[in-house]
Motif scaffolding. Structure first.
Motif, PDB file in Angstrom:
ATOM      1  N   LEU A  12      90.036 101.299  74.416  1.00 31.32           N
ATOM      2  CA  LEU A  12      91.159 100.435  74.038  1.00 31.32           C
ATOM      3  C   LEU A  12      90.626  99.042  73.744  1.00 31.32           C
ATOM      4  N   LEU A  13      91.040  98.504  72.587  1.00 32.18           N
ATOM      5  CA  LEU A  13      90.613  97.156  72.217  1.00 32.18           C
ATOM      6  C   LEU A  13      91.829  96.247  72.259  1.00 32.18           C
ATOM      7  N   LEU A  14      91.729  95.143  73.014  1.00 30.94           N
ATOM      8  CA  LEU A  14      92.869  94.229  73.126  1.00 30.94           C
ATOM      9  C   LEU A  14      92.654  92.991  72.300  1.00 30.94           C
ATOM     10  N   THR A  15      93.680  92.611  71.566  1.00 32.59           N
ATOM     11  CA  THR A  15      93.533  91.429  70.751  1.00 32.59           C
ATOM     12  C   THR A  15      94.830  90.644  70.705  1.00 32.59           C
ATOM     13  N   GLY A  16      94.759  89.375  70.347  1.00 31.20           N
ATOM     14  CA  GLY A  16      95.935  88.505  70.286  1.00 31.20           C
ATOM     15  C   GLY A  16      95.475  87.068  70.232  1.00 31.20           C
TER      16      GLY A  16
END
Lengths: 306, 370
Positions: A12-16
């Motif tokens: 899972l890659l988290l971005t923001g």
């Protein structure tokens, strides 16, 4: 539902946008995954030194902080194999001037390392060491650049091992069964605009379809509709003076209106995200004060309900 | 007049720095409006690829050409003006190549080079460097007497200051040239090379990158040959500009401890580099209520339903608790600041149009509390 979807992935890659609590959301997912019996690796990239070791108390969660230079050096060591030569390269000025400064090269190595860690075996085992790898990517503007690197690199370097590595990473990123992209925002105009742009750009420019959208730090309605009407009436009448316990009414009303506004914005942006993207959405509540292990457990619980 | 207002009145360049998510873009835009109110002709430039400034200025799109903001209604008496733009990294890079390439042929060779096309696009590092190049260009534009530069959202705020060094050391082809040139000059790529370290490095490069890439690369550096010195001269000029007394740094943070620590760290680096610090801005603060006001409030009361009264007491108590916690958290910053600190309150409304931005500009006057 949403959590189940997330936990079926291996990466899972988290971005923001910066400051939306990507790390916290990532850590909450890690805690939720561990609660389901998964062995989790939580990856940060060049985290600030002061980062709180929040996940230390969770037995099934391993954390790692990837430092770009170290990852780069390790890549060279692995490719070259002969220690002496590797050391000469890593210490040479050519390497420092070019390899460590070349735009995109470090990013490629970092992504390679993340994708690689999914299949990493334990020392005496044939089974991958982790069931789930969760990576907290740098803030959006850069986060997207990071995800664009593999396609940029495979265009710039079509042949040779780096080109191969770039294509291999790209394939892993686009594999929807294995890899999920999680876009994080908070209920504020700029964070939401940016997240919606990111959602689109991930599809158009990187060829990744985001798996989930998390609206973090949502405020719940602080009072009933009747009480809200009273607050507005008191404000209109410019109510002054103090309550029995000495609380200054005018100031308390300002704080109350701010709370009401935050709750209203939370609802507004939730609707806007739902209208704007087809990606499944989860909302997480605002946590007042510093985040601790108990708060992470609470957020993990909320994710399970979403 | 606060130190921040004095800077808005007198300086020529203000660089707004801080970690991502603290409201840097909003603060930059508000600073620009406030300076326009003080009679300056201001240009505010954002580098962020996500075009956030456009949102806070209520403009749908914001191009890489300065666009004047309609201030007539907002600040009817202001003698100043304000224009806004956003930085297009690739276009800026292309423009620099077009302006400084040794010959039309070299220009074409660079612009067509595959390697160049990739590094000049949105790869991280290029943003920070191009922001510096743009700042230099804008600071010489006499249509504006103040340039407010919003900086890219870096994980570490300091990355921005170090970008020119990193970019230069990459472009400094002198080391690369001595082992790349022979192959290209010979018209074909071979692994023959005079120096043993060079041969070794090349062998590794070939192993890791492939000969095709080395071909592109050496061509890039050969075409770039005449331009490197220009880059170096401009980087030195930027460095000078950043240290000039007419420049100032505004460090934005929130009351969150990590964000405050970044500000303290950044402040230290500025003084090490001899770069002029102007002010801290702590955004999204909860402000404590002054004691005198507290006394005034006692007695006299409106009729409030008991349930709501309890709730209001709770809400207010939470608010003041946060305010006290924040005051303690920013103590270190306040000591460093010696009065050069502005706390912006958590606002009652969202900032995404000119009117609400003007309200923030008002608040930048204070409370300047130590």
């Amino acid at each position: 539902m949403l959590l189940e979807d997330l936990l079926q992935r291996r990466l899972l890659l988290l971005t923001g946008k910066g400051g939306v609590g990507k790390s916290v959301v990532g850590q909450a997912i890690a805690v939720a995954a561990a609660a389901e019996g998964k062995r989790v690796l939580f990856v940060e990239i060049d985290a600030p030194d002061q980062a709180e070791p929040l996940l230390d108390g969770f037995a099934d969660i391993t954390t790692v902080d990837l430092k770009p230079q170290a990852v780069m050096d390790e890549y060279v060591r692995r490719k070259v194999r002969i220690d002496l030569i590797a050391r000469r390269i890593v210490e040479s000025p050519v390497y420092h001037r070019f390899f460590s400064a070349a735009p995109g090269l470090k990013e490629l190595m970092i992504l390679g390392k993340i994708v690689d860690s999914v299949e990493e075996k334990g020392r005496w085992s044939r089974r991958p060491q982790f069931d789930l790898v969760i990576a907290d990517l740098p803030a959006t503007g850069h986060g997207l650049s990071l995800l664009k690197v593999p396609s940029a690199a495979s265009a710039a370097i079509p042949v040779g091992p780096v080109g191969r590595q770039a294509r291999w990473i790209q394939k892993a990123l686009r594999d929807r069964q294995r890899t999920g992209l999680v876009v994080v925002a908070i209920p504020e105009e700029m964070a939401v605009v940016e997240a919606l742009e990111f959602d689109q750009s991930a599809r158009d420019d990187v060829g990744m379809v985001p798996l989930a959208f998390v609206l973090n730090a949502c405020h719940e309605r602080p009072m009933s509709a009747t009480q809200e009407a009273e607050v507005l009436r008191l404000s209109r009448d410019a109510a002054a003076g103090a309550l029995d316990d000495g609380t200054p009414i005018a100031e308390a009303l300002v704080a109350a209106r701010r709370g009401l506004r935050q709750a209203r914005l939370s609802r507004f942006y939730e609707r806007r995200v739902r209208r704007g993207v087809a990606t499944p959405l989860a909302t997480l509540p605002f946590v007042a004060g510093p985040i601790d292990a108990a708060a992470l457990r609470m957020l993990a619980g909320k994710l399970a309900e979403a | 007049m606060t130190p921040l207002d004095r800077a808005l009145r007198d300086r020529r360049v203000l660089v707004v720095c801080g970690p991502g998510g603290v409201g840097k873009t909003t603060v930059s835009a508000a600073l620009a409006l406030r300076a326009a109110g003080l009679g300056r002709h201001v240009l505010v430039c954002t580098i962020d690829p996500s075009r956030r400034l456009a949102t806070s200025l209520g403009l749908k799109t914001l191009g890489d050409k300065p666009r004047p903001l309609p201030l007539a209604k907002l600040l009817p008496h202001a003698k100043g003006s304000c224009a806004a733009m956003t930085l297009d990294t690739k276009r800026t890079f292309d423009a620099i190549v077009e302006r400084h390439a040794a010959s039309p042929e070299a220009r074409r060779r660079i612009l067509d080079n595959r390697f160049y096309q990739q590094i000049s696009a949105a790869l991280s590092g290029s943003h920070e460097y191009m922001a510096m190049e743009k700042l230099l260009e804008l600071s010489r534009d006499d249509r504006y007497d103040l340039v407010v530069l919003d900086t890219p959202p870096t994980r570490h705020a300091l990355d921005f200051l170090e970008a020119p060094d990193r970019m230069l050391s990459f472009l400094d082809s002198s080391v690369l040239r001595y082992f790349l040139k022979p192959y290209f000059a010979a018209g074909r790529l071979t692994l023959k090379v005079a120096s043993r370290t060079g041969a070794l490095a090349l062998e590794i490069a070939d192993k890791a990158l492939g000969l095709q890439f080395l071909g592109d690369l050496s061509e890039f550096f050969l075409a770039f040959d005449g331009m490197y010195d220009g880059f170096k001269v401009r980087a030195a000029a930027v460095f000078e500009l950043l240290r000039d007394p007419s420049t100032g740094f505004v460090l934005v943070s929130t009351p969150a401890s990590q964000s405050l620590q970044e500000s303290v760290f950044f402040h230290d680096r500025l003084s090490v580099r001899d770069m002029p610090f102007v002010s801290f801005v702590v955004n999204r603060s909860h402000l404590e209520r002054p004691r005198t006001a507290r006394r005034r409030a006692a007695g006299g009361s409106a009729r409030v339903t008991p349930g709501l009264a309890r709730l209001l007491s709770e809400i207010y108590a939470t608010d003041q608790r946060l305010a006290r916690q924040e005051r303690a958290a920013i103590a270190r910053l306040a000591t460093l600041a010696k009065g050069r600190l502005v706390r912006l309150p958590e606002l009652e409304s969202d900032v995404h149009d000119l009117k609400s931005l003007a309200a923030v500009a008002e608040l930048l006057a204070g409370p300047a509390n130590a």
